[in-house]
Design a protein around this motif. Structure first.
Motif, short mmCIF file in Angstrom:
data_model
loop_
_atom_site.label_atom_id
_atom_site.label_comp_id
_atom_site.label_asym_id
_atom_site.label_seq_id
_atom_site.Cartn_x
_atom_site.Cartn_y
_atom_site.Cartn_z
N TYR A 7 -3.40 58.89 -34.61
CA TYR A 7 -2.31 58.82 -33.98
C TYR A 7 -2.38 59.46 -32.43
O TYR A 7 -3.13 60.27 -32.30
CB TYR A 7 -1.29 60.03 -34.44
N ASN A 252 2.11 55.09 -41.78
CA ASN A 252 2.91 55.96 -42.15
C ASN A 252 2.56 56.79 -43.80
O ASN A 252 2.71 57.75 -44.23
CB ASN A 252 4.44 55.41 -42.31
N THR A 254 -0.42 56.90 -44.50
CA THR A 254 -1.26 57.90 -44.57
C THR A 254 -0.65 59.39 -44.44
O THR A 254 -1.54 60.19 -45.26
CB THR A 254 -1.90 57.79 -42.86
N TYR A 255 0.28 59.43 -44.01
CA TYR A 255 1.38 60.79 -44.10
C TYR A 255 1.68 60.87 -45.66
O TYR A 255 1.77 62.05 -46.05
CB TYR A 255 2.53 60.94 -43.18
N TRP A 256 2.49 60.02 -45.88
CA TRP A 256 2.72 60.26 -47.37
C TRP A 256 1.80 60.52 -48.55
O TRP A 256 2.17 60.90 -49.60
CB TRP A 256 3.84 59.04 -47.77
N ASN A 258 -0.61 62.21 -48.04
CA ASN A 258 -1.36 63.24 -47.62
C ASN A 258 -2.82 63.12 -47.26
O ASN A 258 -3.65 63.93 -47.69
CB ASN A 258 -1.29 64.24 -48.86
N TYR A 261 -5.98 62.37 -40.52
CA TYR A 261 -5.73 61.50 -39.57
C TYR A 261 -6.14 62.10 -38.22
O TYR A 261 -5.90 63.34 -38.19
CB TYR A 261 -4.50 60.75 -39.54
N TYR A 271 -4.72 66.13 -38.77
CA TYR A 271 -5.35 66.79 -40.08
C TYR A 271 -6.57 66.18 -40.02
O TYR A 271 -6.98 65.14 -40.39
CB TYR A 271 -4.19 66.42 -41.05
N ARG A 276 -5.20 71.47 -40.50
CA ARG A 276 -3.98 70.84 -39.79
C ARG A 276 -3.91 71.50 -38.55
O ARG A 276 -3.87 72.70 -38.40
CB ARG A 276 -2.64 71.08 -40.58
N ASN A 311 2.15 69.61 -50.82
CA ASN A 311 2.18 68.53 -49.81
C ASN A 311 1.81 67.16 -50.47
O ASN A 311 2.58 66.13 -50.22
CB ASN A 311 1.05 68.56 -48.68
N LEU A 315 5.23 65.01 -50.06
CA LEU A 315 5.33 63.83 -49.24
C LEU A 315 5.23 62.43 -50.07
O LEU A 315 5.92 61.47 -49.98
CB LEU A 315 4.04 63.95 -48.44
#
Length: 384
Positions: A7, A252, A254-256, A258, A261, A271, A276, A311, A315
């Motif tokens: 990101y 996205n 990637t975030y969900w 967990n 990145y 992260y 983090r 998480n 997530l």
């Protein structure tokens, strides 16, 4: 393993919207060139500490990254490729854009730099409502920007829509969906307005001068959005995201999922290596830190096992596929029900969660009360 997603934050915009609490600054008078030098330096310092492997997803957010002129954009995209040269053949490379800011020349530079997906912040197709929320574009700008992107060769476009806006009606949302679907983007994100502290909308809300829709109307707007998009070939794959088959947002996810990145730029979160972190806010402060060759981290912490497990649930449950207890067992060497049975069972009894094979998934009713479900997993892991 090195993160497979990046990101990057471009904090500049033409005008700050009335609901925006992101790290964003009106571009006029800002040291843009110095910022591009600084983020180039941050990439250099970061990859020296966490060398990259194959990159599968890149996301450039803001602000409005497309306020960069073609020369600045080319410089920026060249830096990214220099420090992260190993790309997956199927990379998803997204940039956020405000309708009306993507000229044909800029689109060509973006394509040449590797970008293959644009996310346009449309928000609504009601002209006066765009002005009321502080957007600088009009409906014709949305339509023209989508057309020009197609002409430039972009075959993966997303539109952001908002509901729950001041003075917005359920009929407004229906009209917006009709206009938006008519443009045939591959993806939609649909978010309800959140009145955040420090914004103009929060100032008005505190003084009871923000005429928001009722909770019932807002719920109807969400239900209508889900139904209308489903009827027109968009699968809902996450609480707020819808896509044509094969066009879900890999970044996205990637975030969900967990996953780790890289996070680069002022105010960016990342992260890496189990840590983090959040970068400092403020362009001048960010630039000054990088001039010293230091990573511009404002705060960071090591994610412990309990938080990682929480998480994973919070997530992952945002996804329509839910969370797999087999994956949970493989990742944490313990059963999901052992850790969270006391949380899961009551929600199943209330009809907000259910099992689909080995997957725990929100029900239709659960989608409407997702935040309550997610919050219940916080600091609630039982691990001996």
């Amino acid at each position: 393993m090195a993160p497979k997603a990046i990101y990057l934050h471009i904090p500049f915009c033409t005008h700050k919207c009335f609901y925006c609490d992101f790290t964003a600054y009106v571009v006029e008078g800002q040291p843009v060139e110095e910022y591009l030098t600084a983020i180039d330096r941050e990439m250099e310092v970061t990859v020296s500490q966490v060398p990259p492997g194959e990159i599968e997803a890149i996301f450039i957010g803001g602000g409005t990254p497309t306020v960069l002129n073609p020369s600045q954009m080319k410089r920026f995209l060249t830096s990214i490729r220099q420090y992260f040269p190993n790309w997956s053949p199927h990379i998803e490379y997204t940039i956020e854009a405000n309708p009306g800011t993507t000229t044909p020349e800029l689109l060509d530079v973006m394509r040449e730099g590797g970008i293959n997906r644009i996310s346009f912040g449309a928000q609504t197709f009601r002209e006066d409502l765009l002005k009321d929320i502080g957007r600088i574009h009009g409906v014709s700008d949305i339509e023209r920007s989508v057309r020009q992107a197609r002409e430039a060769g972009f075959d993966n476009l997303s539109l952001d829509l908002m509901f729950g806006l001041p003075k917005q009606t359920v009929q407004d949302v229906k009209d917006t969906l009709e206009r938006a679907v008519g443009l045939q983007p591959e993806h939609f994100s649909a978010y309800s307005l959140k009145v955040e502290e420090g914004t103009l909308f929060h100032h008005l809300y505190e003084r009871k001068k923000l005429p928001l829709p009722s909770e019932d109307d807002e719920a109807q707007m969400y239900l209508l959005t889900r139904q209308y998009l489903a009827e027109h070939g968009y699968d809902q794959y996450e609480v707020s995201n819808f896509a044509k088959p094969g066009r879900t947002s890999r970044h996205n996810k990637t975030y969900w999922y967990n996953q780790e990145y890289y996070g680069l730029g002022t105010g960016a979160h990342g992260y890496m290596d189990g840590v983090r972190f959040a970068n400092i806010k403020g362009v001048k402060e960010y630039n000054a830190r990088l001039q010293k060759g230091e990573r511009p981290v404002a705060e960071s912490y090591q994610v412990d096992r309990n938080e990682d497990i929480e998480n994973f649930m919070i997530l992952g449950l945002r996804l329509m596929e839910g969370v797999s207890k087999d994956t949970f067992r493989e990742r944490y060497s313990i059963e999901m029900e052992t850790v969270f049975g006391h949380v899961i069972v009551p929600w199943i009894e209330k009809g907000l969660l259910h099992w689909q094979g080995d997957r725990l998934v929100l029900t239709e009713q659960g989608l409407m009360f997702g935040n309550d479900v997610f919050a219940s997993f916080l600091e609630n892991a039982r691990i001996d």
